[in-house]
Design a protein around this motif. Structure first.
Motif, PDB file in Angstrom:
ATOM      1  N   VAL A 128      -3.599  -4.441   0.304  1.00  0.00           N
ATOM      2  CA  VAL A 128      -3.033  -3.168  -0.159  1.00  0.00           C
ATOM      3  C   VAL A 128      -1.797  -2.850   0.672  1.00  0.00           C
ATOM      4  CG1 VAL A 128      -3.398  -0.680  -0.297  1.00  0.00           C
ATOM      5  CG2 VAL A 128      -5.188  -2.234  -1.066  1.00  0.00           C
ATOM      6  N   GLY A 129      -1.884  -3.072   1.981  1.00  0.00           N
ATOM      7  CA  GLY A 129      -0.738  -2.833   2.849  1.00  0.00           C
ATOM      8  C   GLY A 129       0.438  -3.723   2.509  1.00  0.00           C
ATOM      9  N   SER A 130       0.161  -4.970   2.118  1.00  0.00           N
ATOM     10  CA  SER A 130       1.257  -5.907   1.824  1.00  0.00           C
ATOM     11  C   SER A 130       2.058  -5.505   0.594  1.00  0.00           C
ATOM     12  CB  SER A 130       0.701  -7.321   1.637  1.00  0.00           C
ATOM     13  OG  SER A 130      -0.005  -7.432   0.407  1.00  0.00           O
ATOM     14  N   LEU A 131       1.507  -4.587  -0.210  1.00  0.00           N
ATOM     15  CA  LEU A 131       2.237  -4.125  -1.390  1.00  0.00           C
ATOM     16  C   LEU A 131       3.411  -3.222  -1.021  1.00  0.00           C
ATOM     17  CD1 LEU A 131      -0.690  -3.401  -3.886  1.00  0.00           C
ATOM     18  CD2 LEU A 131       0.846  -5.378  -3.833  1.00  0.00           C
ATOM     19  N   SER A 132       3.615  -3.001   0.268  1.00  0.00           N
ATOM     20  CA  SER A 132       4.790  -2.247   0.707  1.00  0.00           C
ATOM     21  C   SER A 132       6.079  -2.914   0.233  1.00  0.00           C
ATOM     22  CB  SER A 132       4.808  -2.118   2.235  1.00  0.00           C
ATOM     23  OG  SER A 132       4.805  -3.398   2.852  1.00  0.00           O
ATOM     24  N   LEU A 133       6.010  -4.217  -0.030  1.00  0.00           N
ATOM     25  CA  LEU A 133       7.192  -4.933  -0.518  1.00  0.00           C
ATOM     26  C   LEU A 133       7.591  -4.515  -1.935  1.00  0.00           C
ATOM     27  CD1 LEU A 133       6.838  -8.589   0.813  1.00  0.00           C
ATOM     28  CD2 LEU A 133       8.719  -7.004   1.200  1.00  0.00           C
ATOM     29  N   LEU A 134       6.743  -3.718  -2.590  1.00  0.00           N
ATOM     30  CA  LEU A 134       7.137  -3.160  -3.879  1.00  0.00           C
ATOM     31  C   LEU A 134       8.100  -1.998  -3.707  1.00  0.00           C
ATOM     32  CD1 LEU A 134       3.690  -3.142  -5.758  1.00  0.00           C
ATOM     33  CD2 LEU A 134       5.634  -4.660  -6.179  1.00  0.00           C
ATOM     34  N   ALA A 135       8.133  -1.434  -2.477  1.00  0.00           N
ATOM     35  CA  ALA A 135       8.967  -0.260  -2.224  1.00  0.00           C
ATOM     36  C   ALA A 135      10.168  -0.549  -1.334  1.00  0.00           C
ATOM     37  CB  ALA A 135       8.116   0.847  -1.595  1.00  0.00           C
ATOM     38  N   THR A 136       9.942  -1.246  -0.221  1.00  0.00           N
ATOM     39  CA  THR A 136      11.018  -1.365   0.770  1.00  0.00           C
ATOM     40  C   THR A 136      12.271  -2.102   0.272  1.00  0.00           C
ATOM     41  OG1 THR A 136       9.857  -3.284   1.729  1.00  0.00           O
ATOM     42  CG2 THR A 136       9.493  -1.126   2.758  1.00  0.00           C
ATOM     43  N   PRO A 137      12.174  -3.125  -0.578  1.00  0.00           N
ATOM     44  CA  PRO A 137      13.420  -3.758  -1.049  1.00  0.00           C
ATOM     45  C   PRO A 137      14.314  -2.800  -1.828  1.00  0.00           C
ATOM     46  CG  PRO A 137      11.555  -5.213  -1.428  1.00  0.00           C
ATOM     47  CD  PRO A 137      10.993  -3.889  -1.043  1.00  0.00           C
ATOM     48  N   TYR A 138      13.695  -1.881  -2.591  1.00  0.00           N
ATOM     49  CA  TYR A 138      14.498  -0.929  -3.354  1.00  0.00           C
ATOM     50  C   TYR A 138      15.112   0.124  -2.448  1.00  0.00           C
ATOM     51  CZ  TYR A 138      12.325  -3.129  -7.388  1.00  0.00           C
ATOM     52  OH  TYR A 138      11.915  -4.043  -8.325  1.00  0.00           O
ATOM     53  N   MET A 139      14.394   0.514  -1.380  1.00  0.00           N
ATOM     54  CA  MET A 139      14.962   1.447  -0.408  1.00  0.00           C
ATOM     55  C   MET A 139      16.147   0.801   0.303  1.00  0.00           C
ATOM     56  SD  MET A 139      11.457   3.074   1.181  1.00  0.00           S
ATOM     57  CE  MET A 139      12.325   4.336   2.110  1.00  0.00           C
ATOM     58  N   GLU A 140      15.985  -0.488   0.634  1.00  0.00           N
ATOM     59  CA  GLU A 140      17.093  -1.234   1.251  1.00  0.00           C
ATOM     60  C   GLU A 140      18.312  -1.237   0.337  1.00  0.00           C
ATOM     61  OE1 GLU A 140      18.451  -5.767   1.012  1.00  0.00           O
ATOM     62  OE2 GLU A 140      16.305  -5.442   1.312  1.00  0.00           O
ATOM     63  N   ARG A 141      18.074  -1.503  -0.944  1.00  0.00           N
ATOM     64  CA  ARG A 141      19.181  -1.626  -1.888  1.00  0.00           C
ATOM     65  C   ARG A 141      19.854  -0.286  -2.164  1.00  0.00           C
ATOM     66  NH1 ARG A 141      17.513  -2.783  -7.926  1.00  0.00           N
ATOM     67  NH2 ARG A 141      17.083  -0.547  -7.684  1.00  0.00           N
TER      68      ARG A 141
END
Length: 568
Positions: free
Chosen positions: A235-248
């Protein structure tokens, strides 16, 4: 007898069953006559069965061998402290994956596994600190402070003003070193800490809400604990669904700030949940003693050589700082370490989902789906299949009295991982036989309006490969965590856990060695080779170690002397 009554009342309260009300009979079926006080207490404590015969083990007591064989084994509910530890792990993994997934873009060059390797080697240091000096809880706390320091360095050096002044690369290097130490120290201790929250160490008789007499099995409960623990990791690893868009859309600093906030939340849960935790103190020079004992085993070519009784029998007057039981526990830990020797092969296969699978997805038609987004199907499949196995498949096997021991699960994990590699090879073949570039994907013919589209194979075709990797993790990785905990002596839980985690570093090193063949068109043969290697490793693993399944309960029972004869 009062203890039996109390235990029975607790179990009936926990499982919701009514107190048994049976006519008392002797074993031949005749009336026992007038009740005596002792007979009434026997009934209340669970000595009678559904037919009223006085031959069953009382509630809360250790079952007989016959009962172990015939009654259904069940797992118990997790204590609240275990859930709190699971939240801490979820927050740490959210942070770890959320920031690591951005690092390659952040420095705009390959990282050569910098953070991953550091995080896999430092668990040994963290384990020694915990087992020998601070204890698991305090070790996690101090390594959390280190982790936060690394995150702060990363955050402040990623601010636009810091990047303008050239602080980005230096801050990044310092941050990954500090965060690597922090995550390694936490990783080796949080896994055994969550299982420490469950106190029962031996089987006991219980009653379900439906009135069925069952075996409360600590082994199954530890299995459930680590399935939930692993679910929280994913569940924690799903953070990659959010952080790339915040980066962009905002900037790297925003994604790193989110990671920091989530990790601080986990640290707060750790601190304020302190009163709920079962915390075991450090054990002094236990790691040093273990290495000395292993040295004696090697010199004498006998696993029992370090035992004081063995030394006495062979005429030695040497005083040793341990007893025979410690050596029995150490031998059990060494068995676990032998089991782990196969794991590097598994980790090489596992590592493909975040490396070569992503590259493979980049060779296919995306249809608006980023190629690095596909890897989220791995944790998603784990989140889906974990409860299915825990709540449906495993209980059904128990009800049918079909044992599904850790060694069998680990071997199955290797085999399922080999299926993932076989499927990846098939997908790669589809890519190489599809236009416009065939076995040279992403050639100039794939350019459409300046964007490379890949060969005409839909990116979704890759989904089963990620799902198979995820299912293999439930069998191999979760069972590895479980085995590392249950086979480690109570005084060496973190250290044995770190030995298990170290196999991941060896797997990463083997993966690096395979880099020269990880290119088109040879990569298809790498997938085939990994398929064969993982399948053969699983079969050989089962052949070599399946006899340990029969010894599972006996090896786990060694812990009971550490906590008392009742195992709690």
């Amino acid at each position: 007898m009062a203890d039996h009554e109390s235990e029975a009342a607790q179990l009936h309260q926990q499982f919701g069953a009514a107190e048994p009300q049976h006519e008392k009979k002797d074993l031949a079926g005749g009336s026992l006559g007038k009740d005596t006080e002792a007979e009434v207490r026997s009934i209340e404590a669970g000595y009678v069965n559904k037919e009223g015969y006085l031959h069953e083990t009382p509630l809360g007591e250790e079952p007989t061998e016959e009962e172990k064989r015939t009654l259904r084994h069940v797992a118990e509910s997790l204590p609240i402290s275990a859930w709190l530890v699971a939240v801490v792990e979820l927050c740490e993994r959210f942070t770890y994956y959320g920031m690591q997934g951005l690092f390659q873009n952040y420095v705009q060059r390959p990282l050569d596994g910098s953070l991953g390797q550091g995080a896999l080697v430092t668990p040994i240091f963290g384990a020694i600190v915990a087992d020998q000096y601070l204890g698991k809880y305090m070790a996690i706390f101090y390594f959390c402070i280190v982790y936060v320091a690394g995150l702060l360095i990363l955050l402040f050096t990623s601010l636009p003003i810091s990047l303008q002044h050239g602080a980005g690369l230096g801050g990044f290097i310092a941050a990954i070193i500090v965060v690597g130490i922090g995550t390694g120290g936490i990783k080796s201790n949080v896994a055994p800490l969550i299982a420490d929250q469950y106190k029962r160490k031996t089987m006991a008789i219980g009653v379900t809400k439906e009135g069925e007499r069952v075996i409360l099995d600590p082994g199954l409960t530890i299995q459930r604990i680590y399935m939930i623990f692993y679910g929280c990791i994913n569940v924690g690893s799903l953070s990659l669904l959010a952080t790339p868009y915040m980066e962009r859309d905002i900037g790297f600093w925003s994604a790193f700030l989110l990671c920091l906030c989530v990790f601080v939340t986990g640290t707060i849960v750790l601190v304020f949940g302190r009163k709920f935790y079962v915390v075991r103190p450090p054990t002094g020079s236990i790691i040093t003693n273990a290495f000395k004992a292993v040295g004696m085993m090697i010199v004498n070519r006998n696993m029992d050589a370090p035992k004081p009784t063995w030394q006495a029998e062979h005429g030695s007057s040497r005083t040793l700082p341990w007893d025979d039981h410690f050596i029995d526990e150490l031998k059990r830990a060494l068995v676990a370490c032998k089991v782990f020797t196969f794991y590097p092969i598994y980790w090489v296969v596992y590592g493909q989902f975040s490396g070569n699978f992503v590259s493979q997805a980049g060779q296919m038609e995306h249809h608006g789906i980023p190629n690095d987004l596909m890897q989220n199907f791995d944790p998603i499949s784990i989140i889906i299949f974990l409860p299915i196995l825990d709540r449906i498949v495993y209980p059904l096997l128990q009800k049918m009295h079909i044992p599904f021991r850790p060694i069998t699960r680990i071997a199955l994990g290797f085999v399922v991982a080999s299926l993932a590699m076989m499927y990846a090879a098939i997908v790669q073949h589809l890519i190489y036989t599809s236009p416009p570039c065939y076995n040279q994907p992403n050639c100039d013919l794939a350019l459409v309006n300046g964007v490379r589209e890949g060969n005409k194979v839909h990116i979704a075709v890759q989904t089963p490969a990620y799902m198979l990797i995820g299912i293999s993790e439930i069998f191999a990785s979760v069972s590895g965590l479980e085995y590392a905990y249950t086979k480690a002596p109570p005084t060496m839980k973190s250290f044995v856990q770190s030995m298990y985690l170290l196999t991941n570093a060896f797997g990463a090193a083997i993966g690096e060695a395979l880099t020269p063949v990880a290119h088109d068109p040879e990569i298809i043969w790498m997938f085939v080779g990994l398929c064969v290697a993982s399948f053969c490793a699983g079969i050989i693993f089962w052949i070599v170690f399946h006899h340990l399944n029969a010894k599972e309960d006996d090896m786990n029972a060694l812990d009971k002397d550490e906590y008392g004869s009742d195992g709690r």
